[in-house]
Design a protein around this motif. Structure first.
Motif, PDB file in Angstrom:
ATOM      1  N   ILE A 123       0.872  -1.175   0.000  1.00 54.42           N
ATOM      2  CA  ILE A 123       0.000   0.000   0.000  1.00 54.42           C
ATOM      3  C   ILE A 123       0.908   1.224   0.000  1.00 54.42           C
ATOM      4  N   ASN A 124       0.682   2.128  -0.956  1.00 56.89           N
ATOM      5  CA  ASN A 124       1.543   3.298  -1.123  1.00 56.89           C
ATOM      6  C   ASN A 124       0.745   4.583  -1.133  1.00 56.89           C
ATOM      7  N   ARG A 125       1.428   5.681  -0.799  1.00 56.04           N
ATOM      8  CA  ARG A 125       0.841   7.002  -1.015  1.00 56.04           C
ATOM      9  C   ARG A 125       0.742   7.211  -2.521  1.00 56.04           C
ATOM     10  N   VAL A 126      -0.155   8.074  -2.926  1.00 50.20           N
ATOM     11  CA  VAL A 126      -0.309   8.356  -4.349  1.00 50.20           C
ATOM     12  C   VAL A 126       0.869   9.219  -4.792  1.00 50.20           C
ATOM     13  N   GLY A 127       1.625   8.706  -5.727  1.00 54.41           N
ATOM     14  CA  GLY A 127       2.766   9.440  -6.275  1.00 54.41           C
ATOM     15  C   GLY A 127       2.454   9.903  -7.680  1.00 54.41           C
ATOM     16  N   GLU A 128       3.494   9.968  -8.482  1.00 45.22           N
ATOM     17  CA  GLU A 128       3.325  10.415  -9.860  1.00 45.22           C
ATOM     18  C   GLU A 128       2.670   9.321 -10.697  1.00 45.22           C
ATOM     19  N   ILE A 129       1.615   9.695 -11.399  1.00 40.21           N
ATOM     20  CA  ILE A 129       0.910   8.778 -12.295  1.00 40.21           C
ATOM     21  C   ILE A 129       1.029   9.347 -13.707  1.00 40.21           C
ATOM     22  N   THR A 130       1.545   8.531 -14.615  1.00 42.07           N
ATOM     23  CA  THR A 130       1.708   8.963 -16.006  1.00 42.07           C
ATOM     24  C   THR A 130       0.480   8.541 -16.794  1.00 42.07           C
ATOM     25  N   ARG A 131      -0.214   9.517 -17.366  1.00 46.52           N
ATOM     26  CA  ARG A 131      -1.427   9.225 -18.137  1.00 46.52           C
ATOM     27  C   ARG A 131      -1.069   8.491 -19.422  1.00 46.52           C
ATOM     28  N   VAL A 132      -1.972   7.630 -19.853  1.00 48.75           N
ATOM     29  CA  VAL A 132      -1.783   6.851 -21.084  1.00 48.75           C
ATOM     30  C   VAL A 132      -2.898   7.249 -22.054  1.00 48.75           C
ATOM     31  N   PRO A 133      -2.544   7.731 -23.244  1.00 50.42           N
ATOM     32  CA  PRO A 133      -3.567   8.137 -24.217  1.00 50.42           C
ATOM     33  C   PRO A 133      -4.455   6.960 -24.630  1.00 50.42           C
ATOM     34  N   ASN A 134      -5.707   7.248 -24.907  1.00 55.14           N
ATOM     35  CA  ASN A 134      -6.697   6.272 -25.385  1.00 55.14           C
ATOM     36  C   ASN A 134      -6.929   5.100 -24.433  1.00 55.14           C
ATOM     37  N   SER A 135      -6.703   5.311 -23.145  1.00 58.25           N
ATOM     38  CA  SER A 135      -6.966   4.234 -22.176  1.00 58.25           C
ATOM     39  C   SER A 135      -8.419   4.319 -21.712  1.00 58.25           C
ATOM     40  N   ALA A 136      -8.889   3.268 -21.083  1.00 54.52           N
ATOM     41  CA  ALA A 136     -10.261   3.239 -20.562  1.00 54.52           C
ATOM     42  C   ALA A 136     -10.445   4.359 -19.544  1.00 54.52           C
ATOM     43  N   ARG A 137     -11.684   4.812 -19.365  1.00 54.55           N
ATOM     44  CA  ARG A 137     -11.961   5.963 -18.502  1.00 54.55           C
ATOM     45  C   ARG A 137     -11.572   5.731 -17.046  1.00 54.55           C
ATOM     46  N   HIS A 138     -11.542   4.476 -16.595  1.00 53.29           N
ATOM     47  CA  HIS A 138     -11.188   4.189 -15.202  1.00 53.29           C
ATOM     48  C   HIS A 138      -9.683   3.986 -14.999  1.00 53.29           C
ATOM     49  N   ILE A 161       2.105   3.641 -13.116  1.00 45.41           N
ATOM     50  CA  ILE A 161       3.033   4.095 -12.081  1.00 45.41           C
ATOM     51  C   ILE A 161       4.292   3.245 -12.154  1.00 45.41           C
ATOM     52  N   ASN A 162       5.375   3.828 -11.693  1.00 44.32           N
ATOM     53  CA  ASN A 162       6.655   3.130 -11.658  1.00 44.32           C
ATOM     54  C   ASN A 162       6.832   2.582 -10.248  1.00 44.32           C
ATOM     55  N   LEU A 163       6.755   1.267 -10.121  1.00 44.71           N
ATOM     56  CA  LEU A 163       6.907   0.602  -8.825  1.00 44.71           C
ATOM     57  C   LEU A 163       8.280  -0.066  -8.793  1.00 44.71           C
ATOM     58  N   ARG A 164       9.263   0.680  -8.313  1.00 41.10           N
ATOM     59  CA  ARG A 164      10.644   0.190  -8.247  1.00 41.10           C
ATOM     60  C   ARG A 164      11.105  -0.424  -9.566  1.00 41.10           C
ATOM     61  N   GLY A 165      10.896   0.332 -10.645  1.00 36.30           N
ATOM     62  CA  GLY A 165      11.364  -0.083 -11.964  1.00 36.30           C
ATOM     63  C   GLY A 165      10.366  -0.903 -12.760  1.00 36.30           C
ATOM     64  N   LYS A 166       9.271  -1.327 -12.152  1.00 37.56           N
ATOM     65  CA  LYS A 166       8.249  -2.090 -12.865  1.00 37.56           C
ATOM     66  C   LYS A 166       7.057  -1.172 -13.133  1.00 37.56           C
ATOM     67  N   ILE A 167       6.632  -1.104 -14.385  1.00 38.53           N
ATOM     68  CA  ILE A 167       5.516  -0.245 -14.774  1.00 38.53           C
ATOM     69  C   ILE A 167       4.217  -1.036 -14.624  1.00 38.53           C
ATOM     70  N   ILE A 168       3.291  -0.489 -13.813  1.00 36.47           N
ATOM     71  CA  ILE A 168       2.006  -1.170 -13.605  1.00 36.47           C
ATOM     72  C   ILE A 168       0.865  -0.181 -13.826  1.00 36.47           C
ATOM     73  N   PRO A 169      -0.300  -0.693 -14.270  1.00 40.48           N
ATOM     74  CA  PRO A 169      -1.448   0.191 -14.472  1.00 40.48           C
ATOM     75  C   PRO A 169      -2.011   0.670 -13.135  1.00 40.48           C
ATOM     76  N   ALA A 170      -2.499   1.905 -13.134  1.00 41.25           N
ATOM     77  CA  ALA A 170      -3.180   2.466 -11.964  1.00 41.25           C
ATOM     78  C   ALA A 170      -4.644   2.687 -12.328  1.00 41.25           C
ATOM     79  N   ILE A 171      -5.515   2.069 -11.568  1.00 42.85           N
ATOM     80  CA  ILE A 171      -6.947   2.112 -11.862  1.00 42.85           C
ATOM     81  C   ILE A 171      -7.674   2.902 -10.791  1.00 42.85           C
ATOM     82  N   GLU A 172      -8.577   3.770 -11.222  1.00 41.66           N
ATOM     83  CA  GLU A 172      -9.428   4.497 -10.289  1.00 41.66           C
ATOM     84  C   GLU A 172     -10.597   3.570  -9.940  1.00 41.66           C
ATOM     85  N   LEU A 173     -10.478   2.910  -8.799  1.00 40.54           N
ATOM     86  CA  LEU A 173     -11.432   1.858  -8.431  1.00 40.54           C
ATOM     87  C   LEU A 173     -12.863   2.383  -8.316  1.00 40.54           C
TER      88      LEU A 173
END
Length: 184
Positions: A70-85, A90-102
């Motif tokens: 569980i992390n504080r909200v840091g920098e989130i890089t927007r992705v063009p043409n992604s789903a609305r949610h 986000i960069n999680l120690r070198g691994k790029i993972i999707p961030a979803i607005e639950l």
């Protein structure tokens, strides 16, 4: 000491256990296998650990074995043409993972970021996903008899992201179906 002046366990046969092995196997070899009635009671009151979090005033939960961190909200890089949610990645120690607005994913409207907002990094299989939540509450044990499945009248089957509901004395916690969120 009990009423007869004996210490607890005094006068009982002592069991010397080997340094390794399954408890059931060891007790069985000594002729003292587990009582099947006690085992059945243990199964009926199995416990799972869940992480609970809030979105608006509602409390939700995920099994702790699905939560990586569980992390504080840091920098989130927007992705063009992604789903609305999808907020972005986000960069999680070198691994790029999707961030979803639950909240959006569950149809509850947009989130408002503040100091309490958190990213719950959850996993399913080999995939990691960041879930934006309003705040994280606690880690708690829940007995299986406290969990109820959701009625089909309450949610649409193919769009349901709810696994069940935990009924406690003064709380209701909605269990999220993480696999359902990832699949669709």
């Amino acid at each position: 000491m009990d009423e007869k002046g004996k210490r607890p366990g005094e006068g009982k046969k002592k069991i010397v256990l080997p340094p390794y092995g399954l408890a059931e196997d060891i007790l069985e070899s000594l002729g003292e296998g587990p009582d099947p009635i006690e085992m059945e009671e243990e199964k009926s009151s199995a416990e799972i650990k869940i992480v609970t979090f809030f979105m608006d005033r509602e409390e939700y939960g995920l099994p702790i074995d699905r939560v990586r961190e569980i992390n504080r909200v840091g920098e989130i890089t927007r992705v063009p043409n992604s789903a609305r949610h999808v907020l972005g990645v986000i960069n999680l120690r070198g691994k790029i993972i999707p961030a979803i607005e639950l909240k959006k994913r569950l149809g509850l409207g947009p989130s408002v970021l503040d100091k309490a907002s958190r990213i719950v990094v959850a996993e399913t299989g080999q995939k990691l996903m960041g879930l934006l939540v309003d705040s994280v509450s606690e880690v708690m044990n829940v007995r299986s008899e406290e969990i109820e499945m959701v009625s089909e009248d309450l949610v649409e089957d193919e769009k349901s992201f709810i696994k069940g509901v935990v009924k406690l004395e003064e709380r209701i916690i909605i269990l999220i179906d993480l696999d359902g969120i990832l699949k669709s």
